[in-house]
Design an enzyme around this catalytic site. Structure first.
Site, short mmCIF file in Angstrom:
data_model
loop_
_atom_site.label_atom_id
_atom_site.label_comp_id
_atom_site.label_asym_id
_atom_site.label_seq_id
_atom_site.Cartn_x
_atom_site.Cartn_y
_atom_site.Cartn_z
N SER A 261 8.34 10.29 -26.88
CA SER A 261 7.06 10.78 -27.37
C SER A 261 7.11 12.27 -27.72
CB SER A 261 5.99 10.43 -26.35
OG SER A 261 4.77 10.32 -26.98
N HIS A 402 3.87 1.86 -26.13
CA HIS A 402 4.40 3.22 -26.10
C HIS A 402 4.91 3.51 -24.68
CE1 HIS A 402 4.50 7.34 -27.57
NE2 HIS A 402 3.89 7.75 -26.47
C1 GTR Z 1 -0.08 11.39 -27.88
C2 GTR Z 1 0.26 12.12 -29.15
C3 GTR Z 1 1.59 11.63 -29.64
C4 GTR Z 1 2.62 11.60 -28.54
C5 GTR Z 1 2.05 11.24 -27.19
C6 GTR Z 1 2.90 11.59 -25.98
O1 GTR Z 1 -1.33 11.61 -27.42
O2 GTR Z 1 -0.73 11.86 -30.06
O3 GTR Z 1 2.01 12.40 -30.73
O4 GTR Z 1 3.28 12.80 -28.49
O5 GTR Z 1 0.86 11.82 -26.95
O6 GTR Z 1 3.65 12.55 -25.98
O7 GTR Z 1 2.76 10.89 -24.98
#
Ligand code: GTR
Length: 421
Positions: A261, A402
């Site tokens: 991420s 995610h």
């Molecule tokens: C989210 C963000 C993403 C990603 C994520 C993370 O909120 O929008 O770009 O970076 O966080 O790092 O967990």
């Protein structure tokens, strides 16, 4: 002006602002855009040799990303001192060496330290090493009681029992699911991790962390083209690399930088900046990472800059709702990593990160790998879920959300077995 005219204008403006705010999750709504060619310079010269890539095109792309996306590091800072805080030759049930090493940096009478937690497999000499940041402290990635709890600022997390921006033993082992340590060590790899908040706390305040060490007198904000947090985190990874180069226990020629991420964005930028990294893994890095900004699918530049104003350099805000003006796209960031092995991984349900955009980036970066005679994604179509492609440019999309899962690590290890052993 007549009322109906005013009303029409008003309705038009309202609908514009709504459509801007709406997230695109439908392929049919993706705008048409031109993919900037990695092998044609800004002045229009076609690049057909690796020498020209390295001399002409790579530097101009790299400079563009520095000045307009992640920001420049104002000064080169060397490790001032390092200190082994703790070590054990019989960690993880006797399978691994554990080292906890604090690196300290000083400048302008200010100081910053961060700690690397390092596990090395005992049964392999010169093991390749995965290096990646964690989100909530080194002690969260393992149940290993010896891992020191950071005193740096942290985001709160109710589920992990993190309150008052302070890490405690309540969160020990809370992120073991993201770190397949046993699998990594058993496969003959080392693992190094750092709590990213020690390098720069993840909040919209660049008066702390590494930034403030390098401000000139009376400066308290980076300049327009100077580093945000992602570049600071990438810097920290390179400093860990400086340390590996002087540690005889580590084979610094086989360090694979990894990140999930926002930390995947950082890993990509670290890999682009620092060619000492032998390989790069981006796990669900999304917008400002592996996925293509111009598709505007899922998270967009405007949204990310709004929610995380400190991540990129100020100049990047020029491209809020203005992706068409960008002279580059993220596949060219990936191309900066060539010819070193690169793995981009997506997750089916992680639409916010735009899996297809992540795939297309690997595909459009591949022409640069091919220039080096390396196997990229070529003419391949996006693979089905759980059907990885393990070329020098590797890609998979797995089922699920995610996250970083055992499946991801199994793939990284398999791929690493073919490219780093
Ligand atoms: C989210 C963000 C993403 C990603 C994520 C993370 O909120 O929008 O770009 O970076 O966080 O790092 O967990």
């Amino acid at each position: 002006m007549k009322i109906p005219v005013l009303l029409t204008i008003l309705l038009f403006l309202v609908s514009m602002s709504i459509s801007k705010a709406q997230t695109i999750y439908n392929e049919n709504e993706v705008p048409l855009f031109e993919v900037p060619n990695p092998l044609i310079t800004f002045k229009g010269k076609t690049i057909s040799t690796t020498a020209d890539w390295e001399k002409l095109r790579r530097p101009e792309l790299h400079a563009f990303f520095k000045d307009n996306v992640y920001g420049r590091v104002p000064k080169n800072l060397k490790i001032d001192s390092y200190h082994i805080l703790e070590q054990d030759d019989n960690a993880l049930n006797g399978k691994a060496l554990r080292r906890q090493v604090e690196l300290t940096f000083t400048h302008n009478n200010k100081k910053l330290s961060f700690t690397i937690l390092l596990y090395l497999p005992k049964h392999v000499k010169n093991a390749a090493l995965f290096l990646g940041y964690n989100f909530y402290g080194n002690h969260t990635i393992t149940e290993d009681e010896a891992v020191i709890i950071s005193s740096a600022w942290s985001n709160n997390n109710e589920e992990f029992g993190i309150e008052n921006n302070t890490l405690t033993a309540a969160s020990r082992g809370k992120r073991t699911n993201r770190w397949a340590i046993e699998k990594i060590i058993n496969a003959g790899y080392g693992l190094a991790t750092i709590y990213y908040g020690e390098v720069d706390p993840d909040k919209n305040d660049l008066s702390d962390g590494i930034h403030h060490l390098l401000y000139s007198e009376n400066q308290n904000q980076p300049k327009l083209e100077e580093w945000g947090s992602i570049a600071a985190w990438a810097w920290g990874l390179s400093k860990a690399m400086d340390y590996f180069e002087i540690n005889p226990e580590v084979d610094a020629s086989k360090v694979i930088v990894f990140g999930h991420s926002r930390l995947g964005k950082s890993a990509l930028w670290a890999g682009a900046n620092d060619q000492r990294f032998a390989g790069v893994i981006s796990n669900n890095s999304g917008c400002g990472g592996a996925s293509m900004s111009k598709r505007t699918f899922g998270e967009t530049i405007a949204v990310i800059n709004e929610r995380f104003p400190h991540w990129f350099c100020t100049n990047f805000k020029e491209y809020n709702n203005n992706e068409g003006a960008l002279a580059v796209d993220q596949h060219q960031l990936l191309a900066l990593i060539a010819p070193r092995p690169l793995y981009v991984a997506s997750a089916k349900e992680d639409r916010w990160a735009d899996p297809k955009g992540e795939f297309l980036s690997t595909k459009y970066a591949s022409s640069v790998y091919e220039l080096y005679g390396k196997k990229g994604i070529g003419n391949m179509e996006m693979p089905n879920t759980n059907s990885p492609i393990h070329n020098t440019v590797a890609y998979h999309i797995r089922t699920g959300k995610h996250d970083v899962t055992d499946y991801d690590w199994e793939q990284y290890i398999k791929w690493a077995n073919t490219h780093f052993k």
